[in-house]
Design an enzyme around this catalytic site. Structure first.
Site, mmCIF file in Angstrom:
data_model
loop_
_atom_site.group_PDB
_atom_site.id
_atom_site.type_symbol
_atom_site.label_atom_id
_atom_site.label_comp_id
_atom_site.label_asym_id
_atom_site.label_seq_id
_atom_site.Cartn_x
_atom_site.Cartn_y
_atom_site.Cartn_z
ATOM 1 N N LEU A 15 0.812 -1.208 0.000
ATOM 2 C CA LEU A 15 0.000 0.000 0.000
ATOM 3 C C LEU A 15 0.849 1.263 0.000
ATOM 4 C CD1 LEU A 15 -2.823 1.231 0.083
ATOM 5 C CD2 LEU A 15 -2.820 0.928 2.567
ATOM 6 N N ASP A 57 13.620 3.117 9.899
ATOM 7 C CA ASP A 57 13.146 1.920 10.583
ATOM 8 C C ASP A 57 12.355 2.434 11.783
ATOM 9 O OD1 ASP A 57 12.764 -0.257 12.261
ATOM 10 O OD2 ASP A 57 14.779 -1.076 11.987
ATOM 11 N N ASN A 84 2.390 3.916 7.639
ATOM 12 C CA ASN A 84 2.011 2.688 6.941
ATOM 13 C C ASN A 84 2.880 1.493 7.283
ATOM 14 O OD1 ASN A 84 0.908 1.059 4.551
ATOM 15 N ND2 ASN A 84 3.066 1.295 3.980
ATOM 16 N N SER A 135 -4.269 1.042 9.702
ATOM 17 C CA SER A 135 -4.559 -0.049 10.624
ATOM 18 C C SER A 135 -4.971 -1.251 9.787
ATOM 19 C CB SER A 135 -5.646 0.369 11.613
ATOM 20 O OG SER A 135 -5.976 -0.676 12.499
ATOM 21 N N TYR A 149 -0.993 -9.920 16.476
ATOM 22 C CA TYR A 149 -1.255 -8.912 15.450
ATOM 23 C C TYR A 149 -2.481 -8.079 15.836
ATOM 24 C CZ TYR A 149 -2.277 -6.814 10.893
ATOM 25 O OH TYR A 149 -2.528 -5.930 9.881
ATOM 26 N N LYS A 153 -2.924 -3.948 16.459
ATOM 27 C CA LYS A 153 -3.862 -3.112 15.713
ATOM 28 C C LYS A 153 -4.954 -2.527 16.603
ATOM 29 C CE LYS A 153 -1.920 -3.238 11.710
ATOM 30 N NZ LYS A 153 -1.277 -2.014 11.194
ATOM 31 N N THR A 184 -1.168 -7.482 -1.505
ATOM 32 C CA THR A 184 -0.093 -6.515 -1.277
ATOM 33 C C THR A 184 1.207 -7.174 -0.871
ATOM 34 O OG1 THR A 184 -0.653 -6.291 1.063
ATOM 35 C CG2 THR A 184 -1.769 -4.807 -0.487
#
Length: 282
Positions: A15, A57, A84, A135, A149, A153, A184
């Site tokens: 993205l 980073d 992102n 997100s 994960y 988020k 992606t």
């Protein structure tokens, strides 16, 4: 929408790359960052004035602050900051390692927090701007095989939801983008998986792991159209607090919210019964 200047992390792929491509095509200036800026070389436009790159980073907080300061110094003003950079960690909670947990949270949660903290003084000084946090639909739902994960988020959504209320008075808008699945590289190149435990093989977590590894997870989204929607959203006033992208994102978020509301409403009387006023009634 007039040409603005955008700062994008994780610009080398997925993205982030799609955003840079479409921003440049629309005539915007782009400050693109990646852990290895050489991966951005092929994105450079003919007009060098449209383009700035930096090494970033997001887990290196000193480097992050230097990169942000350098970008604002070089470009004078940055209108939209897109956070992102991130990746997926898959595996049941027992299956992932301590080091994997730490790295996931440093990248997906602490990194965006520190990026916001680094850009806010600049945005306040210039009189406003927009922060766009990428997100996931996974920030509103909870599925097996993704517990860490999800923690990153859900955490990042809570932070940016609160941040939006803190900085609105400075003319700074905050939008949380919740994409669904799209091709992606997230479930392939940009993923990490914990070592499998036999005990989970026939559980929902084990079945989800196999679907991801087999590549059978449905990916209805178009990353280019998602990038266009994000760019268009930056022109909206006020900033949309959340932006769901993809039919799968809409469907699973809607179901999750309806289920949570239904369970909450079933507890209404119990919740009221624990107020101090209820003791006096009794």
């Amino acid at each position: 929408m007039p040409a603005d200047t955008w700062f994008v992390t994780g610009a080398s792929s997925g993205l982030g790359r799609a955003l840079c491509e479409r921003l440049l095509a629309r005539g915007h200036r782009v400050a693109a960052t990646a852990r290895d800026p050489q991966t951005l070389t092929d994105l450079a436009p003919a007009d060098a004035r449209q383009w700035w790159t930096g090494r970033l980073d997001v887990t290196d907080h000193d480097q992050l602050r230097r990169c942000v300061d350098d970008a604002f110094a070089a470009l004078g003003r940055i209108d939209v900051v897109v956070s992102n950079a991130g990746y997926g960690l898959f595996g049941a909670a027992e299956e992932v390692t301590d080091e994997q947990i730490d790295r996931q949270l440093r990248t997906n949660l602490v990194g965006p927090i520190q990026l916001a903290r680094a850009v806010l003084p600049h945005l306040r000084a210039q009189g406003g701007g927009r922060i766009v946090q990428i997100s996931s639909a996974a920030g509103q739902v909870a599925l097996p095989n993704m517990s860490i994960y999800h923690a990153s988020k859900w955490g990042v959504e809570g932070f940016f939801d609160s941040l939006g209320t803190e900085v609105a008075g400075f003319g700074i808008g905050v939008t949380i983008v919740e994409p669904g699945s799209a091709p992606t590289g997230f479930a392939a190149r940009s993923r990490e998986t914990g070592p499998a435990l036999a005990a989970y093989a026939e559980t929902p977590a084990g079945r989800a792991r196999r679907a991801i590894e087999d590549g059978t997870v449905r990916q209805p989204g178009d990353v280019g159209l998602m990038a266009e929607a994000i760019i268009d959203s930056a022109a909206g006033e006020p900033a949309p607090r959340r932006l769901a992208l993809g039919s799968d994102a809409y469907m699973i978020i809607r179901k999750s919210l309806r289920d949570r509301l239904s369970r909450l409403e079933a507890q209404q009387e119990q919740a009221r019964s624990t107020d101090a006023a209820a003791r006096n009634v009794a």
